[in-house]
Scaffold this motif. Structure first.
Motif, PDB file in Angstrom:
ATOM      1  N   ARG A   1       0.821  -1.204   0.000  1.00 46.56           N
ATOM      2  CA  ARG A   1       0.000   0.000   0.000  1.00 46.56           C
ATOM      3  C   ARG A   1       0.863   1.266   0.000  1.00 46.56           C
ATOM      4  N   GLY A   2       2.175   1.116  -0.121  1.00 38.93           N
ATOM      5  CA  GLY A   2       3.071   2.268  -0.211  1.00 38.93           C
ATOM      6  C   GLY A   2       3.581   2.787   1.113  1.00 38.93           C
ATOM      7  N   ARG A   3       3.376   2.050   2.187  1.00 42.72           N
ATOM      8  CA  ARG A   3       3.821   2.500   3.511  1.00 42.72           C
ATOM      9  C   ARG A   3       5.268   2.036   3.758  1.00 42.72           C
ATOM     10  N   ARG A   4       6.063   2.928   4.336  1.00 45.81           N
ATOM     11  CA  ARG A   4       7.481   2.632   4.515  1.00 45.81           C
ATOM     12  C   ARG A   4       7.964   2.823   5.956  1.00 45.81           C
ATOM     13  N   ARG A   5       7.173   3.460   6.801  1.00 40.31           N
ATOM     14  CA  ARG A   5       7.558   3.665   8.205  1.00 40.31           C
ATOM     15  C   ARG A   5       6.483   2.995   9.062  1.00 40.31           C
ATOM     16  N   ILE A   6       6.730   1.732   9.374  1.00 35.44           N
ATOM     17  CA  ILE A   6       5.675   0.849   9.891  1.00 35.44           C
ATOM     18  C   ILE A   6       5.914   0.510  11.360  1.00 35.44           C
ATOM     19  N   GLY A   7       4.932   0.820  12.184  1.00 40.64           N
ATOM     20  CA  GLY A   7       4.972   0.435  13.593  1.00 40.64           C
ATOM     21  C   GLY A   7       4.279  -0.904  13.805  1.00 40.64           C
ATOM     22  N   VAL A   8       4.759  -1.648  14.793  1.00 41.61           N
ATOM     23  CA  VAL A   8       4.147  -2.926  15.149  1.00 41.61           C
ATOM     24  C   VAL A   8       3.864  -2.927  16.650  1.00 41.61           C
ATOM     25  N   VAL A   9       2.598  -3.029  17.015  1.00 39.08           N
ATOM     26  CA  VAL A   9       2.213  -3.044  18.429  1.00 39.08           C
ATOM     27  C   VAL A   9       2.621  -4.375  19.051  1.00 39.08           C
ATOM     28  N   VAL A  10       3.278  -4.282  20.210  1.00 41.82           N
ATOM     29  CA  VAL A  10       3.640  -5.461  21.001  1.00 41.82           C
ATOM     30  C   VAL A  10       2.963  -5.303  22.369  1.00 41.82           C
ATOM     31  N   PRO A  11       1.908  -6.072  22.642  1.00 42.79           N
ATOM     32  CA  PRO A  11       1.189  -5.913  23.909  1.00 42.79           C
ATOM     33  C   PRO A  11       2.103  -6.105  25.117  1.00 42.79           C
ATOM     34  N   GLU A  12       1.851  -5.316  26.153  1.00 42.19           N
ATOM     35  CA  GLU A  12       2.638  -5.423  27.372  1.00 42.19           C
ATOM     36  C   GLU A  12       2.076  -6.446  28.340  1.00 42.19           C
ATOM     37  N   GLU A  13       0.887  -6.985  28.060  1.00 46.07           N
ATOM     38  CA  GLU A  13       0.280  -7.973  28.941  1.00 46.07           C
ATOM     39  C   GLU A  13       1.138  -9.241  28.988  1.00 46.07           C
ATOM     40  N   SER A  14       1.410  -9.704  30.185  1.00 41.71           N
ATOM     41  CA  SER A  14       2.245 -10.885  30.376  1.00 41.71           C
ATOM     42  C   SER A  14       1.594 -12.106  29.732  1.00 41.71           C
ATOM     43  N   GLY A  15       2.401 -12.906  29.036  1.00 44.74           N
ATOM     44  CA  GLY A  15       1.913 -14.134  28.412  1.00 44.74           C
ATOM     45  C   GLY A  15       1.645 -14.003  26.938  1.00 44.74           C
ATOM     46  N   LEU A  16       1.366 -12.780  26.459  1.00 49.60           N
ATOM     47  CA  LEU A  16       1.045 -12.588  25.045  1.00 49.60           C
ATOM     48  C   LEU A  16       2.284 -12.596  24.159  1.00 49.60           C
ATOM     49  N   GLU A  17       3.469 -12.563  24.768  1.00 46.66           N
ATOM     50  CA  GLU A  17       4.689 -12.523  23.954  1.00 46.66           C
ATOM     51  C   GLU A  17       4.857 -13.779  23.103  1.00 46.66           C
ATOM     52  N   VAL A  18       4.260 -14.898  23.507  1.00 47.61           N
ATOM     53  CA  VAL A  18       4.371 -16.122  22.707  1.00 47.61           C
ATOM     54  C   VAL A  18       3.704 -15.948  21.351  1.00 47.61           C
ATOM     55  N   TYR A  19       2.764 -15.001  21.255  1.00 43.10           N
ATOM     56  CA  TYR A  19       2.109 -14.683  19.986  1.00 43.10           C
ATOM     57  C   TYR A  19       2.672 -13.403  19.363  1.00 43.10           C
ATOM     58  N   SER A  20       2.921 -12.385  20.194  1.00 46.63           N
ATOM     59  CA  SER A  20       3.308 -11.073  19.651  1.00 46.63           C
ATOM     60  C   SER A  20       4.716 -11.079  19.078  1.00 46.63           C
TER      61      SER A  20
ATOM     62  N   LEU B   1       5.488   7.725  11.909  1.00 47.04           N
ATOM     63  CA  LEU B   1       5.092   6.460  11.286  1.00 47.04           C
ATOM     64  C   LEU B   1       3.905   6.694  10.360  1.00 47.04           C
ATOM     65  N   ASP B   2       3.881   5.995   9.236  1.00 43.92           N
ATOM     66  CA  ASP B   2       2.745   6.150   8.325  1.00 43.92           C
ATOM     67  C   ASP B   2       1.863   4.904   8.280  1.00 43.92           C
ATOM     68  N   ALA B   3       2.145   3.900   9.130  1.00 41.48           N
ATOM     69  CA  ALA B   3       1.320   2.691   9.165  1.00 41.48           C
ATOM     70  C   ALA B   3       1.580   1.958  10.470  1.00 41.48           C
ATOM     71  N   VAL B   4       0.610   1.113  10.881  1.00 43.86           N
ATOM     72  CA  VAL B   4       0.786   0.312  12.083  1.00 43.86           C
ATOM     73  C   VAL B   4       0.047  -1.016  11.934  1.00 43.86           C
ATOM     74  N   PHE B   5       0.762  -2.096  12.267  1.00 43.34           N
ATOM     75  CA  PHE B   5       0.120  -3.395  12.468  1.00 43.34           C
ATOM     76  C   PHE B   5      -0.069  -3.528  13.973  1.00 43.34           C
ATOM     77  N   ALA B   6      -1.335  -3.552  14.407  1.00 38.93           N
ATOM     78  CA  ALA B   6      -1.646  -3.375  15.824  1.00 38.93           C
ATOM     79  C   ALA B   6      -1.839  -4.689  16.579  1.00 38.93           C
ATOM     80  N   TYR B   7      -1.162  -5.755  16.193  1.00 40.92           N
ATOM     81  CA  TYR B   7      -1.179  -7.074  16.842  1.00 40.92           C
ATOM     82  C   TYR B   7      -2.482  -7.811  16.579  1.00 40.92           C
ATOM     83  N   ASN B   8      -3.618  -7.249  16.964  1.00 45.81           N
ATOM     84  CA  ASN B   8      -4.906  -7.865  16.629  1.00 45.81           C
ATOM     85  C   ASN B   8      -5.968  -6.772  16.508  1.00 45.81           C
ATOM     86  N   ASP B   9      -7.192  -7.177  16.222  1.00 42.54           N
ATOM     87  CA  ASP B   9      -8.252  -6.198  15.979  1.00 42.54           C
ATOM     88  C   ASP B   9      -8.570  -5.374  17.225  1.00 42.54           C
ATOM     89  N   GLU B  10      -8.506  -5.995  18.399  1.00 42.14           N
ATOM     90  CA  GLU B  10      -8.847  -5.264  19.615  1.00 42.14           C
ATOM     91  C   GLU B  10      -7.842  -4.142  19.889  1.00 42.14           C
TER      92      GLU B  10
END
Length: 333
Positions: A181-200, A242-251
């Motif tokens: 989609r032309g985005r080049r500065r992409i953020g990725v959300v990493v939840p701080e909740e304990s236990g989610l790191e196995v997915y994030s 940043l011009d885009a973000v993948f926010a881990y999940n929909d929530e």
């Protein structure tokens, strides 16, 4: 003196239904090896209901040589609607195969210590989500009589059947979509909740893999699941550039998208947003939320794997890679 009512027995059911005790046992234990007419089955079930009779699980386990209990440790981390639907389908499918599903709370217990607590219940099978079990724990469960140990996580465990959840693919799909989609500065959300790191962590790694060798940059964005944390992150967006973000999940995507809009940022003009899980709420937002649709394993297929393993406990552990991922593009990206 309190009079304790007599507990109905299978002999009482047999007398009322006009059949043998063996027939009662075959019907109420769903034994398929013996042919019994449907009218007889109905008569036995109606008699059992009328008398309030239920089979004795311990006695049935002694006759069979094992229990029919499938133990599922309750997730120690927040699980969303997608995983809940999968669990409901799995429990329904196991029930159709005459297994009793028990969820076990394991707060404060981890690894082999948790396995010992599960083993005390003498389940015939244990389904372990995440990365909570090691080879020693598998051994403890098998020595206690568990015929099947199935793990659902990113890596296989020696001695256990494995459904490998490829969360890297979720991140790869999101990263490739944003780049296209032309985005080049992409953020990725990493939840701080304990236990989610196995997915994030695998999802973050997947984004980096998708963008490796390109002119795009990836920025890790730790985020707690609170409005205050989302507002704070959104207030720093100008500095992050940043011009885009993948926010881990929909929530998390919905949480952050609202905060970004409150800061006056336009979506997708200023920031493209994509989540994962394809929840119904994402389709109701304005703009509608782009997402990575995730295909979890079929509950029926997993129930059949458990049943095969129970019937053949000496068989070679099965390993299946599951979790399909595909992007659904909507207005937010």
């Amino acid at each position: 003196m309190v009079q304790i009512p007599n507990t109905p027995t299978s002999a009482d059911v047999a007398r009322l239904a006009g059949v043998s005790r063996a027939t009662v046992s075959y019907v109420l234990n769903n034994t398929s090896a013996v042919r019994i007419s449907e009218p007889t089955r109905r008569r036995v079930r109606e008699a059992a209901r009328e008398l309030g009779y239920v089979p004795h699980a311990a006695a049935r386990s002694l006759r069979a040589g094992h229990s029919r209990m499938v133990l599922m440790p309750a997730p120690a981390i927040p699980v969303g609607p997608l995983y809940n639907r999968f669990l409901n389908e799995l429990q329904w499918a196991l029930g159709r195969l005459d297994y009793t599903v028990v969820q076990y709370g394991t707060v404060g217990l981890q690894g082999d210590e948790a396995a010992r607590a599960w083993a005390e219940l003498r389940p015939v099978a244990v389904l372990v989500p995440g990365a909570e079990l090691g080879p020693q724990g598998v051994g403890v469960l098998k020595r206690s009589g568990a015929r099947a140990v199935v793990t659902l996580g990113p890596e296989r465990v020696d001695g256990a059947h494995a459904l490998l959840m490829d969360h890297d693919a979720v991140g790869q799909s999101a990263g490739a979509h944003l780049y296209a989609r032309g985005r080049r500065r992409i953020g990725v959300v990493v939840p701080e909740e304990s236990g989610l790191e196995v997915y994030s962590r695998p999802r973050l790694a997947g984004v980096r893999q998708a963008l490796h060798g390109t002119d795009a940059a990836v920025t890790e964005l730790p985020l707690a699941y609170t409005e205050e944390a989302a507002a704070k992150l959104a207030s720093q967006w100008g500095e992050l550039s940043l011009d885009a973000v993948f926010a881990y999940n929909d929530e998390y995507a919905m949480l952050l998208m609202r905060a970004l809009q409150d800061e006056g940022l336009r979506i997708p003009e200023d920031v493209a947003v994509i989540g994962a899980d394809d929840l119904m709420l994402g389709r109701l937002l304005r703009p509608r939320l782009s997402t990575v649709h995730i295909e979890l394993p079929s509950g029926r297929d997993l129930a059949e794997l458990v049943d095969r393993a129970v019937r053949d406990p000496g068989g070679e552990p099965e390993v299946h890679t599951v979790l399909g991922a595909s992007v659904i593009r909507r207005e937010s990206s």
